[in-house]
Each structure stands twice: as C-alpha cells, then as structure tokens.
Design a protein around this motif. Structure first.
Motif, short mmCIF file in Angstrom:
data_model
loop_
_atom_site.label_atom_id
_atom_site.label_comp_id
_atom_site.label_asym_id
_atom_site.label_seq_id
_atom_site.Cartn_x
_atom_site.Cartn_y
_atom_site.Cartn_z
N ALA A 29 61.75 42.03 3.37
CA ALA A 29 61.57 43.43 3.72
C ALA A 29 62.31 44.37 2.77
N LEU A 30 63.46 43.93 2.24
CA LEU A 30 64.30 44.81 1.44
C LEU A 30 64.50 44.35 0.01
N GLY A 31 64.24 43.07 -0.26
CA GLY A 31 64.44 42.55 -1.60
C GLY A 31 65.86 42.10 -1.90
N THR A 32 66.75 42.20 -0.93
CA THR A 32 68.14 41.80 -1.14
C THR A 32 68.24 40.32 -1.49
N ILE A 33 68.99 40.01 -2.54
CA ILE A 33 69.27 38.62 -2.91
C ILE A 33 70.61 38.25 -2.28
N ASN A 34 70.59 37.31 -1.36
CA ASN A 34 71.80 36.96 -0.62
C ASN A 34 72.68 36.00 -1.41
N PRO A 35 74.00 36.06 -1.18
CA PRO A 35 74.94 35.17 -1.88
C PRO A 35 74.95 33.78 -1.25
N GLY A 84 54.47 48.60 7.63
CA GLY A 84 54.82 48.03 8.93
C GLY A 84 56.23 47.50 8.93
N HIS A 85 56.48 46.55 9.84
CA HIS A 85 57.85 46.01 9.96
C HIS A 85 58.04 44.74 9.15
N HIS A 86 56.98 44.24 8.53
CA HIS A 86 57.05 43.09 7.62
C HIS A 86 57.60 41.84 8.30
N LEU A 105 74.12 30.18 13.26
CA LEU A 105 74.26 31.50 12.66
C LEU A 105 72.99 31.83 11.89
N VAL A 106 72.42 32.99 12.19
CA VAL A 106 71.23 33.48 11.51
C VAL A 106 71.55 34.88 11.00
N SER A 107 70.96 35.28 9.90
CA SER A 107 71.31 36.58 9.34
C SER A 107 70.44 37.69 9.90
N ALA A 108 70.96 38.90 9.82
CA ALA A 108 70.23 40.08 10.29
C ALA A 108 69.05 40.41 9.40
N LEU A 109 68.93 39.74 8.25
CA LEU A 109 67.87 40.06 7.29
C LEU A 109 66.65 39.15 7.41
N GLU A 110 66.59 38.35 8.46
CA GLU A 110 65.57 37.29 8.49
C GLU A 110 64.18 37.77 8.88
N ILE A 169 65.47 44.39 11.26
CA ILE A 169 65.87 45.26 10.16
C ILE A 169 65.42 46.69 10.43
N MET A 170 64.19 46.85 10.89
CA MET A 170 63.68 48.19 11.18
C MET A 170 64.45 48.83 12.33
N ASN A 171 64.82 48.02 13.31
CA ASN A 171 65.63 48.54 14.43
C ASN A 171 67.00 49.00 13.93
N PHE A 172 67.56 48.28 12.97
CA PHE A 172 68.86 48.66 12.41
C PHE A 172 68.77 50.05 11.78
N PHE A 173 67.69 50.33 11.06
CA PHE A 173 67.53 51.62 10.40
C PHE A 173 66.88 52.67 11.32
N CYS A 174 66.51 52.26 12.54
CA CYS A 174 65.88 53.16 13.51
C CYS A 174 64.58 53.77 12.96
N ILE A 175 63.76 52.91 12.40
CA ILE A 175 62.47 53.34 11.84
C ILE A 175 61.38 52.40 12.36
N PRO A 176 60.11 52.86 12.38
CA PRO A 176 59.02 51.99 12.86
C PRO A 176 58.59 50.96 11.83
#
Length: 404
Positions: free
Chosen positions: A174-180, A359-361, A115-120, A366-373
């Motif tokens: 990319a987003l700064g989210t602190i994961n639990p 850029g996409h960092h 299992l890998v997260s979508a935020l990687e 993550i960028m694909n999820f938000f539909c942005i370049p």
C-alpha cells in the motif's frame, strides 16, 4: 542504463490503446504485465510436452517433469536457497502463508504470541487471526508511524519468550515502505521465534537472499514478477518443513498408503498434493530468467529514478498528499487529493488510458491509521517511463479540475 523502448517492445499489451488512449499501466503492484517470451513459453508447454509429472515413464511425462524441476532449480538459485527441496510451488503468496499457518496449528498453544506488522496485506493478517482462534495464541501488532515505517523500538519491546512467530512483509503493497527485515529476523531469532516474510511486493524489484536474511519462510507470487497468475513459491528452511505437517492430502505427497496408515513423501513433495499448475511452474522459471537477464541492479536504478520523478511531479499538484514517506521505499506512490474521493480520480483517469489502483489495497488497517477510505496507488515497473508519469500527472490535474 536500460533500453526501455527495447524492453517495452517485449510486452505486447503496452502497445495497445485503452478508451482510445495509449495505455499507461501503473498497476504493477496488483500484477505485472507479461513479456512475449513468457506468453510463448506457456503455449510451448501445451503444444509440445503437455503431460502429468513425476508419475509417468513415457517421454512426454519425463520431459515435463524435467522442465518443472529445472524451474524449481532456477528459483532455488534466484533466492539462494540451500536446497532445491526447500522451494515449494504454490498458487501464490496467500497459499504459501496459509500452508505455514496450517502447520503451526499443531505447534502453538494458549499463551503463545504471534507478532504481525501494521503494514500487512490482509493475506498476512487473516490467516494468523484464524490460527489464533484455533490455538488460543495471541496476535500482537507492531505499530507504524506517520511516515509509514514500522517503529522498531516498539517491536523490540513486544518481543518476548512468548513470541513464537513474527510475520512481516518485505515491502508494503500500500505504501511502498521497505521494512528492515534482516534486523527484525535477527531480533526474532534471539527469542526463539520463527519468521515468515511476505515477499509478494519485493520480488519484482529485488533478489531476496534467503540464506543471508536467515528467514525461516519466504512467500511470493509469480504474477507480480512477469510470470503467470496462479503461481507462487514458498521457501522454507528444511528443518521447519520437516517439522510442519502436510497442508493437503492426496496424490504425490505420499510415500505409502494403506487403509491402516499413510506415510508422507520427502520434501518438497510432502507439501505438493495433486496435479500442480505444471505450465505455470515451468513458465515462472522463464519469467525469472527474463528478469535476471535485464538485471535487478538496473531494474532498481530505473525504478528509483521513476519514483523520485513521480514524487516530484505529483507534489506539484495543489492539495495532493502522499502516504508513505519513509526513507526506504520501492516504486510505489499512494496519494489523495483534498476533498476528492480516490475512486473518482481513478475512474476519470482510466478514461484517459491511465491504469492505477484505488481503494484500501487489501490493507484496511493502514487506511484506518490515516483515517482515510483509501488511496490512489501508482506502482511502477522497469518498463515504465517518465513520459508516462507526465501523462498521469496531467490526467490527475484534469480530474481534479472536473471534480472540484
């Protein structure tokens, strides 16, 4: 309260001008700047004790070995590892993750799941994909929501007796989210899975306690926490490091070599083949000392204040959207302005002395999820100021006017 001006005086690069303007360095997520004490420590090694380590009986070799192992001990104490031999020197987070995935190639089999997260970051996606290709294991993704947070209900559902590894970043680059991650580690262990935490973006902002977290592996880089490039740490529980095969063969990682059979050295040397980045390893200890002297509680408080202030100021700009609005965030803001490519904003504000990342960092999913370049990413450190944020906001406004 931090004495920011005193701290800033420790960093020679912060006093220079870029394109004729005072440097405003907001690309700390990519690499941090280095204080003079770290720069001096690197020169001091080469000037005074340069020698290869662990092998020599002469004085310089002993001095270099002692300094290198002292640094390992500093890391052990910093992350609260149980044993010093659970601390492996690497070239960075990517090296550490690849070391672990290489080891699991001899363990996983078809039907096993990772299992890998979508935020990687790509560095915590691609090595696991390569591992799945080698072993027949399946990679599954823990999804995220519109706020840039992982969906824990989905994670709980994905976990099963087939889950052998869970890998997730402590903080999203990319987003700064602190994961639990403590929750995620406990849940993974309940089904017998091992857990690797990518701590690259976390260690500049907090002190991970690997025993409290109970993670099996924790990887991070030195260059993001005021240390030299080409340095990093992989923490691994003793039992796991004994179980995994060596990542590379060569000198230092052996106990005995004949043409018929080789036996491997004990930890940590089993995973440290060849001459390491000796200066880098020693100086990483200097950087850790420096940050601990400032204090991570004070660092957190200052960076939280910068995050809140920058969020408020940026949202004053019409058409600006922030990506990553989770409840728990580090001092990272990713944003775009309607109708303008992030690269164009970044290029213009660079001319005004503002260093941000666009850029996409290395986080394309993550960028694909938000539909942005991509996004414009401003990442703050303890040596940054509100005045610098004001300069960035004015520069972004100017760029918006020019590009609209």
């Amino acid at each position: 309260m931090l004495d920011i001006q005193k701290i800033r005086a420790d960093f020679p690069i912060l006093s220079q001008k870029v394109n004729g303007k005072p440097l405003v360095y907001f690309d700390n997520g990519a690499t941090s700047q280095k204080p003079q004490i770290v720069i001096d420590a690197d020169a001091k090694y080469y000037q005074e004790i340069n020698a290869n380590i662990h092998r020599g009986v002469h004085t310089l070799s002993q001095l270099a070995t002692d300094a290198y192992e002292l640094s390992r001990g500093k890391v052990q104490q910093h992350i609260n590892a149980k044993f010093a031999h659970e601390v492996l020197f690497t070239s960075g987070t990517t090296h550490g993750i690849n070391l672990v995935t290489n080891g699991f190639a001899s363990i996983l089999k078809p039907g096993d799941e990772i299992l890998v997260s979508a935020l990687e970051h790509h560095s915590n996606i691609v090595p696991w994909q390569m591992l799945c290709e080698k072993t027949g294991a399946t990679l599954k993704v823990i999804p995220m929501n519109e706020e840039g947070e992982l969906i824990m209900e989905a994670y709980d559902t994905l976990l099963s007796e087939n889950t052998k590894v869970v890998t997730v970043n402590h903080i999203s680059n990319a987003l700064g989210t602190i994961n639990p991650i403590k929750y995620m580690i406990d849940k993974a262990h309940a089904v017998g899975a091992a857990v690797l935490i990518d701590g690259a973006q976390a260690v500049p902002h907090l002190k991970p306690d690997v025993q409290d977290l109970d993670c099996d592996f924790y990887a991070f880089s030195g260059h993001k926490m005021c240390g030299p490039t080409g340095t990093g740490i992989l923490y691994g529980k003793e039992a796991w490091l004994n179980k995994l095969p060596p990542y590379q063969g060569g000198g230092e990682m052996i106990k005995e070599v004949t043409f018929e059979k080789t036996t491997y050295a004990d930890l940590p040397h089993k995973f440290e083949a060849g001459t390491p980045n000796i200066a880098g390893g020693i100086v990483l200890g200097t950087a850790i000392d420096y940050m601990n002297e400032i204090g991570f509680e004070a660092i957190h408080a200052h960076e939280e204040e910068l995050l809140q202030y920058a969020t408020k100021r940026l949202l004053e700009i019409e058409g600006l959207k922030i990506y990553g609005t989770g409840k728990n965030k580090a001092s990272v803001i990713s944003f775009n302005i309607d109708g303008i490519h992030p690269y164009d904003i970044g290029s213009i504000i660079d001319k005004l002395g503002i260093a941000v990342r666009t850029g996409h960092h290395c986080a394309q999913p993550i960028m694909n999820f938000f539909c942005i370049p991509g996004t414009i990413r401003a990442s703050f450190s303890f040596y940054n100021t509100k005045e610098e944020i004001d300069l960035m906001v004015e520069a972004v406004k100017k760029a918006q006017t020019m590009l609209s």
